[in-house]
Design an enzyme around this catalytic site. Structure first.
Site, PDB file in Angstrom:
ATOM      1  N   ASN A   9       0.883  -1.170   0.000  1.00  0.00           N
ATOM      2  CA  ASN A   9       0.000   0.000   0.000  1.00  0.00           C
ATOM      3  C   ASN A   9       0.915   1.212   0.000  1.00  0.00           C
ATOM      4  O   ASN A   9       1.523   1.539   1.017  1.00  0.00           O
ATOM      5  CB  ASN A   9      -0.887  -0.019   1.254  1.00  0.00           C
ATOM      6  N   LYS A  11       0.184   4.258  -0.224  1.00  0.00           N
ATOM      7  CA  LYS A  11      -0.420   5.455   0.406  1.00  0.00           C
ATOM      8  C   LYS A  11      -0.178   6.679  -0.493  1.00  0.00           C
ATOM      9  O   LYS A  11      -0.180   6.529  -1.705  1.00  0.00           O
ATOM     10  CB  LYS A  11       0.135   5.623   1.818  1.00  0.00           C
ATOM     11  N   HIS A  94      -9.408   1.325   4.595  1.00  0.00           N
ATOM     12  CA  HIS A  94      -8.152   1.492   5.335  1.00  0.00           C
ATOM     13  C   HIS A  94      -8.384   2.435   6.522  1.00  0.00           C
ATOM     14  O   HIS A  94      -9.161   3.380   6.427  1.00  0.00           O
ATOM     15  CB  HIS A  94      -7.063   2.049   4.415  1.00  0.00           C
ATOM     16  N   GLU A  96      -6.736   4.773   7.660  1.00  0.00           N
ATOM     17  CA  GLU A  96      -6.487   6.199   7.381  1.00  0.00           C
ATOM     18  C   GLU A  96      -7.684   6.834   6.687  1.00  0.00           C
ATOM     19  O   GLU A  96      -7.973   8.012   6.882  1.00  0.00           O
ATOM     20  CB  GLU A  96      -5.192   6.336   6.552  1.00  0.00           C
ATOM     21  N   GLU A 166      -5.401  -4.853  10.325  1.00  0.00           N
ATOM     22  CA  GLU A 166      -4.385  -3.843  10.561  1.00  0.00           C
ATOM     23  C   GLU A 166      -4.677  -3.118  11.872  1.00  0.00           C
ATOM     24  O   GLU A 166      -5.479  -2.169  11.890  1.00  0.00           O
ATOM     25  CB  GLU A 166      -4.379  -2.815   9.424  1.00  0.00           C
ATOM     26  N   GLY A 172       2.653   2.267  10.824  1.00  0.00           N
ATOM     27  CA  GLY A 172       3.617   3.353  10.712  1.00  0.00           C
ATOM     28  C   GLY A 172       4.290   3.721  12.024  1.00  0.00           C
ATOM     29  O   GLY A 172       4.933   4.767  12.130  1.00  0.00           O
ATOM     30  N   SER A 211       3.469  -2.099  10.348  1.00  0.00           N
ATOM     31  CA  SER A 211       4.921  -2.211  10.587  1.00  0.00           C
ATOM     32  C   SER A 211       5.471  -3.590  10.234  1.00  0.00           C
ATOM     33  O   SER A 211       6.360  -4.117  10.910  1.00  0.00           O
ATOM     34  CB  SER A 211       5.267  -1.844  12.044  1.00  0.00           C
TER      35      SER A 211
HETATM   36  P1  13P Z   1       3.141   0.388   7.632  1.00  0.00           P
HETATM   37  O1  13P Z   1       3.636  -0.922   7.054  1.00  0.00           O
HETATM   38  O2  13P Z   1       3.894   1.570   7.133  1.00  0.00           O
HETATM   39  O3  13P Z   1       3.014   0.320   9.121  1.00  0.00           O
HETATM   40  O4  13P Z   1       1.649   0.571   7.062  1.00  0.00           O
HETATM   41  C1  13P Z   1       0.763  -0.470   7.146  1.00  0.00           C
HETATM   42  C2  13P Z   1      -0.451  -0.129   6.378  1.00  0.00           C
HETATM   43  O5  13P Z   1      -1.200   0.755   6.745  1.00  0.00           O
HETATM   44  C3  13P Z   1      -0.710  -0.870   5.142  1.00  0.00           C
HETATM   45  O6  13P Z   1      -1.981  -0.605   4.659  1.00  0.00           O
END
Ligand code: 13P
Length: 251
Positions: A9, A11, A94, A96, A166, A172, A211
């Protein structure tokens, strides 16, 4: 047998020209991967990603999709638009999107249905915040998110559904869920799927995200119900993404 998957992903990272460079690095890096390899990129990178990955083992996905077919929805992208580009996958729900863009379980469901009806594969994200985990409501929350996201999804369409667990506190932050924590919730999600879809639930890939990196992927992927990863930061480096994809044991 569930095919393992690594899905990146990206982002809001990589301009189209930067995406071209990363995809060029990824193609040789993952060409012998034994898992399904997916990259979910910003809308503006999709044309480049689809064109460059044609004939390779890399599948391309978007990071969101609107639920209406067309019309006066300024700034939105429909499932048909993605399909027409040659996009195969789309992430919905997601955390976010839920946190910053007022996504709800109901809109996640609408997006999932629109995507599935258009023939896309969906990666539906669920997961609790730190506060919710500390309050002991992780299972209730994940149950609600999963069940509502899958409302009106047919058993047939489940062949095109991937779930990503997740935990928000692990995204992150460098703080990964332990393999045991991940397995516990993955197994719980599978029981929820079984309640609705019976034995077919055993076919649904459930990915871990948060992560995920080369150092922790093998331990996570060794767990029975962890079928791969949805990878953020580490998906932006071809070497790390490849190394994560090599983390699958023989199960
Ligand atoms: P990270 O791997 O940067 O923690 O992000 C995970 C994520 O949100 C994947 O959709």
């Amino acid at each position: 047998m569930r095919k393992p998957i690594i899905a990146g992903n990206w982002k809001m990272n990589k301009t189209a020209s930067e995406a071209a460079v990363l995809v060029d690095e990824l193609i040789p890096a993952v060409k012998d991967a034994s898992c399904e390899v997916v990259i979910c990129t910003p809308y503006t990178d999709l044309v480049t990603a689809v064109a460059k990955t044609k004939g390779t083992n890399i599948h391309v996905g978007a990071e969101n999709v609107h639920f209406e077919k067309s019309g006066a929805f300024t700034g939105e992208i429909s499932a048909d638009m993605l399909v027409d580009l040659g996009v195969e996958y789309v992430i919905v729900g997601h955390s976010e999107r839920r946190q910053y863009f007022a996504e709800t379980d109901q809109t996640v469901n609408k997006r999932a249905l629109a995507a599935l009806n258009a023939g896309l594969k969906v990666i539906i994200c669920v997961g609790e915040s730190l506060q919710q985990r500390e309050e002991g409501v992780t299972e209730e929350l994940v149950r609600m998110q999963t069940k509502i996201a899958l409302r009106d999804v047919t058993a047939e369409q489940m062949a095109n559904v991937v779930i990503a667990y997740e935990p928000v506190w692990a995204i992150g932050t460098g703080k990964t869920a332990t393999a045991e924590q991940a397995q516990e919730i993955h197994a719980y999600i599978r029981t929820i799927l079984r309640e609705k879809f019976g034995a077919a639930a055993d076919e649904t890939p459930i990915l871990y995200g948060g992560s995920c990196k080369p150092s922790n992927a093998p331990e996570l992927f060794a767990k029975e119900d962890v079928d791969g990863g949805l990878i953020g930061g580490a998906a932006l480096k071809a070497a790390d993404f490849l190394a994560i994809g090599k983390g699958f044991p023989q199960k």
